[in-house]
Scaffold this motif. Structure first.
Motif, mmCIF file in Angstrom:
data_model
loop_
_atom_site.group_PDB
_atom_site.id
_atom_site.type_symbol
_atom_site.label_atom_id
_atom_site.label_comp_id
_atom_site.label_asym_id
_atom_site.label_seq_id
_atom_site.Cartn_x
_atom_site.Cartn_y
_atom_site.Cartn_z
ATOM 1 N N ASN A 179 -23.934 58.523 20.081
ATOM 2 C CA ASN A 179 -23.967 59.924 19.643
ATOM 3 C C ASN A 179 -24.295 60.044 18.158
ATOM 4 O O ASN A 179 -24.701 61.113 17.689
ATOM 5 C CB ASN A 179 -22.616 60.591 19.906
ATOM 6 C CG ASN A 179 -22.359 60.821 21.384
ATOM 7 O OD1 ASN A 179 -23.287 60.866 22.181
ATOM 8 N ND2 ASN A 179 -21.097 60.966 21.757
ATOM 9 N N LEU A 180 -24.076 58.967 17.416
ATOM 10 C CA LEU A 180 -24.349 58.978 15.983
ATOM 11 C C LEU A 180 -25.831 58.735 15.759
ATOM 12 O O LEU A 180 -26.326 57.617 15.906
ATOM 13 C CB LEU A 180 -23.515 57.905 15.281
ATOM 14 C CG LEU A 180 -23.673 57.810 13.756
ATOM 15 C CD1 LEU A 180 -23.237 59.100 13.086
ATOM 16 C CD2 LEU A 180 -22.873 56.629 13.216
ATOM 17 N N ASP A 181 -26.560 59.790 15.386
ATOM 18 C CA ASP A 181 -28.006 59.644 15.174
ATOM 19 C C ASP A 181 -28.413 59.829 13.721
ATOM 20 O O ASP A 181 -29.590 59.732 13.395
ATOM 21 C CB ASP A 181 -28.790 60.603 16.075
ATOM 22 C CG ASP A 181 -28.333 62.050 15.960
ATOM 23 O OD1 ASP A 181 -27.866 62.440 14.875
ATOM 24 O OD2 ASP A 181 -28.450 62.786 16.952
ATOM 25 N N LEU A 182 -27.467 60.115 12.832
ATOM 26 C CA LEU A 182 -27.784 60.198 11.414
ATOM 27 C C LEU A 182 -28.112 58.816 10.862
ATOM 28 O O LEU A 182 -27.430 57.845 11.165
ATOM 29 C CB LEU A 182 -26.603 60.766 10.631
ATOM 30 C CG LEU A 182 -26.416 62.289 10.591
ATOM 31 C CD1 LEU A 182 -25.160 62.622 9.816
ATOM 32 C CD2 LEU A 182 -27.614 62.972 9.962
ATOM 33 N N GLU A 183 -29.131 58.754 10.042
ATOM 34 C CA GLU A 183 -29.484 57.512 9.367
ATOM 35 C C GLU A 183 -29.252 57.674 7.866
ATOM 36 O O GLU A 183 -28.972 58.775 7.376
ATOM 37 C CB GLU A 183 -30.931 57.152 9.670
ATOM 38 C CG GLU A 183 -31.180 56.920 11.161
ATOM 39 C CD GLU A 183 -32.603 56.511 11.457
ATOM 40 O OE1 GLU A 183 -33.417 56.426 10.503
ATOM 41 O OE2 GLU A 183 -32.924 56.290 12.639
ATOM 42 N N SER A 184 -29.357 56.577 7.137
ATOM 43 C CA SER A 184 -29.003 56.592 5.719
ATOM 44 C C SER A 184 -29.783 57.652 4.943
ATOM 45 O O SER A 184 -29.236 58.326 4.066
ATOM 46 C CB SER A 184 -29.220 55.211 5.101
ATOM 47 O OG SER A 184 -30.560 54.783 5.279
ATOM 48 N N GLN A 185 -31.061 57.823 5.257
ATOM 49 C CA GLN A 185 -31.857 58.815 4.525
ATOM 50 C C GLN A 185 -31.398 60.244 4.833
ATOM 51 O O GLN A 185 -31.595 61.156 4.018
ATOM 52 C CB GLN A 185 -33.349 58.673 4.836
ATOM 53 C CG GLN A 185 -33.739 58.900 6.282
ATOM 54 C CD GLN A 185 -33.755 57.612 7.079
ATOM 55 O OE1 GLN A 185 -33.076 56.648 6.730
ATOM 56 N NE2 GLN A 185 -34.551 57.597 8.140
ATOM 57 N N ASP A 186 -30.775 60.448 6.008
ATOM 58 C CA ASP A 186 -30.279 61.777 6.358
ATOM 59 C C ASP A 186 -29.058 62.161 5.530
ATOM 60 O O ASP A 186 -28.711 63.348 5.445
ATOM 61 C CB ASP A 186 -29.914 61.829 7.839
ATOM 62 C CG ASP A 186 -31.107 61.596 8.745
ATOM 63 O OD1 ASP A 186 -32.186 62.124 8.423
ATOM 64 O OD2 ASP A 186 -30.968 60.887 9.761
ATOM 65 N N LEU A 187 -28.399 61.169 4.932
ATOM 66 C CA LEU A 187 -27.197 61.440 4.148
ATOM 67 C C LEU A 187 -27.512 61.794 2.694
ATOM 68 O O LEU A 187 -26.634 62.279 1.973
ATOM 69 C CB LEU A 187 -26.258 60.238 4.195
ATOM 70 C CG LEU A 187 -25.719 59.878 5.581
ATOM 71 C CD1 LEU A 187 -24.841 58.643 5.500
ATOM 72 C CD2 LEU A 187 -24.939 61.039 6.187
ATOM 73 N N ARG A 188 -28.734 61.558 2.266
ATOM 74 C CA ARG A 188 -29.088 61.828 0.860
ATOM 75 C C ARG A 188 -28.891 63.287 0.465
ATOM 76 O O ARG A 188 -28.453 63.564 -0.657
ATOM 77 C CB ARG A 188 -30.530 61.390 0.599
ATOM 78 C CG ARG A 188 -30.696 59.868 0.590
ATOM 79 C CD ARG A 188 -32.130 59.450 0.464
ATOM 80 N NE ARG A 188 -32.279 58.013 0.712
ATOM 81 C CZ ARG A 188 -33.360 57.466 1.217
ATOM 82 N NH1 ARG A 188 -34.411 58.209 1.497
ATOM 83 N NH2 ARG A 188 -33.416 56.155 1.418
ATOM 84 N N PRO A 189 -29.189 64.264 1.340
ATOM 85 C CA PRO A 189 -28.940 65.654 0.943
ATOM 86 C C PRO A 189 -27.466 65.955 0.683
ATOM 87 O O PRO A 189 -27.146 67.004 0.121
ATOM 88 C CB PRO A 189 -29.465 66.459 2.143
ATOM 89 C CG PRO A 189 -30.478 65.580 2.786
ATOM 90 C CD PRO A 189 -29.931 64.192 2.622
ATOM 91 N N TYR A 190 -26.560 65.041 1.105
ATOM 92 C CA TYR A 190 -25.127 65.245 0.894
ATOM 93 C C TYR A 190 -24.617 64.542 -0.363
ATOM 94 O O TYR A 190 -23.409 64.530 -0.614
ATOM 95 C CB TYR A 190 -24.349 64.756 2.118
ATOM 96 C CG TYR A 190 -24.557 65.620 3.345
ATOM 97 C CD1 TYR A 190 -23.703 66.684 3.625
ATOM 98 C CD2 TYR A 190 -25.627 65.401 4.215
ATOM 99 C CE1 TYR A 190 -23.906 67.486 4.735
ATOM 100 C CE2 TYR A 190 -25.840 66.195 5.320
ATOM 101 C CZ TYR A 190 -24.971 67.235 5.578
ATOM 102 O OH TYR A 190 -25.178 68.041 6.679
#
Length: 342
Positions: free
Chosen positions: A316-327
């Motif tokens: 279910n976890l589909d976030l990748e490291s680059q997806d966390l940069r906006p946070y």
């Protein structure tokens, strides 16, 4: 990754055994895997359809890179209020010489948990949507550490009886249809004398009338009255230590409504957290404020029966490291708010 000894199987409340790929529950015969610092656990099998629908909604609302800017603005606006909430809580929590333990249920990405950690609490957190929880992985803190973020139905936390000094509900209770059971579960995990802290929107008479013609589009919202919450909290083995109202911004109000609201707010002060008779009447009839309740556990109540559960897949976890940069800006915003922690 090590788990605290009081972290248990959410289905059986039995002990867990560490393995290379996660934590094994001998009683449930099930492995709880670990991925990206999250411990993936379970939810009640009987609620599979509701859980799947709510997971999808939560994922889209707060578990993607696309919504980071909106979520940041929400945290920027609400973190100061959460700090005030924690400043009310902290003096009422004792831990007999050790660092107090806090558990946040329905934590989202865990930003309130980070503030609790900054206030000196050893903190654990539960949320059943793994991507939402993962957006807070950059909220690192020595008082959180490994093995503290559980992907699990927060109605059934994987915590042994009497292990916590504080249980926090920050705008989560109204997402649960049976809040009475939620308060009983808080009672179970708290030690005798432990504190439950709640900050929730409630239904006013004005809102109830409005919703007759304009039903809430969010099927997962279950707003109720302050009186109902207070009755349920007392019935779950708690004594009310403090009750308060917190009003937010007055956007969208006309001049008369704003003046009436300002009159209600003007009577609230540290000595009178619920204001005067006019404030209480305004809160019940018009609303526009959140209810704060700090309640101390005074007795044990019958715990919930543990249901059969279905594992939550790490897939279910589909976030990748680059997806966390906006946070990346979240720690800075929270650090600024935390400067007001007492």
């Amino acid at each position: 990754m090590e788990l605290a000894p009081f972290v248990v199987c959410p289905e059986t409340l039995g002990p867990l055994e560490a393995r290379d790929d996660g934590y094994w529950s001998p009683r449930a015969g099930r492995l709880y895997p670990v991925r990206e610092g999250l411990v993936f656990m379970a939810y009640p099998r009987r609620d599979a359809a509701m859980i799947a629908e709510t997971m999808e909604e939560e994922h889209d609302w707060q578990g993607t890179a696309d919504v980071a800017a909106r979520n940041l603005e929400y945290v920027r606006a609400n973190a100061p209020r959460a700090v005030d909430f924690i400043n009310l809580v902290r003096p009422l929590v004792e831990a007999n010489g050790r660092r107090p333990r806090a558990l946040e249920l329905g934590c989202g990405n865990g930003w309130v948990s980070w503030l609790l950690a900054e206030a000196g609490f050893e903190t654990w957190m539960c949320d059943f949507e793994s991507n939402s929880l993962a957006t807070g992985l950059n909220l690192e803190h020595p008082n959180i550490g490994d093995g503290r973020r559980f992907v699990v139905d927060a109605r059934y936390p994987p915590i042994a009886d009497g292990s916590m000094d504080l249980v926090v509900f920050k705008e989560f209770v109204h997402h649960v249809s049976d809040h009475r059971s939620l308060f009983r579960e808080a009672n179970r995990v708290l030690r005798k004398g432990g504190l439950m802290a709640l900050m929730e929107p409630v239904r006013s008479a004005r809102q109830a009338i409005y919703e007759i013609r304009h039903p809430d589009p969010h099927q997962g919202h279950h707003l109720t009255s302050a009186r109902d919450y207070l009755r349920s909290i007392r019935g779950a083995g708690f004594e009310i230590a403090r009750q308060a109202y917190v009003y937010g911004e007055r956007a969208g109000q006309g001049p008369l409504a704003a003046r009436i609201r300002d009159r209600a707010v003007s009577a609230i002060d540290p000595a009178r957290p619920t204001g005067d008779w006019f404030t209480r009447l305004h809160f019940r009839l018009i609303g526009g404020a959140q209810l704060i309740v700090l309640a101390r556990k005074t007795r044990d109540v019958q715990p919930l029966e543990r249901p059969q559960m279905t594992p939550i897949s790490p897939d279910n976890l589909d976030l990748e490291s680059q997806d966390l940069r906006p946070y990346d800006e979240f720690p800075t915003v929270l650090g600024e708010a935390a400067a007001r922690l007492e």
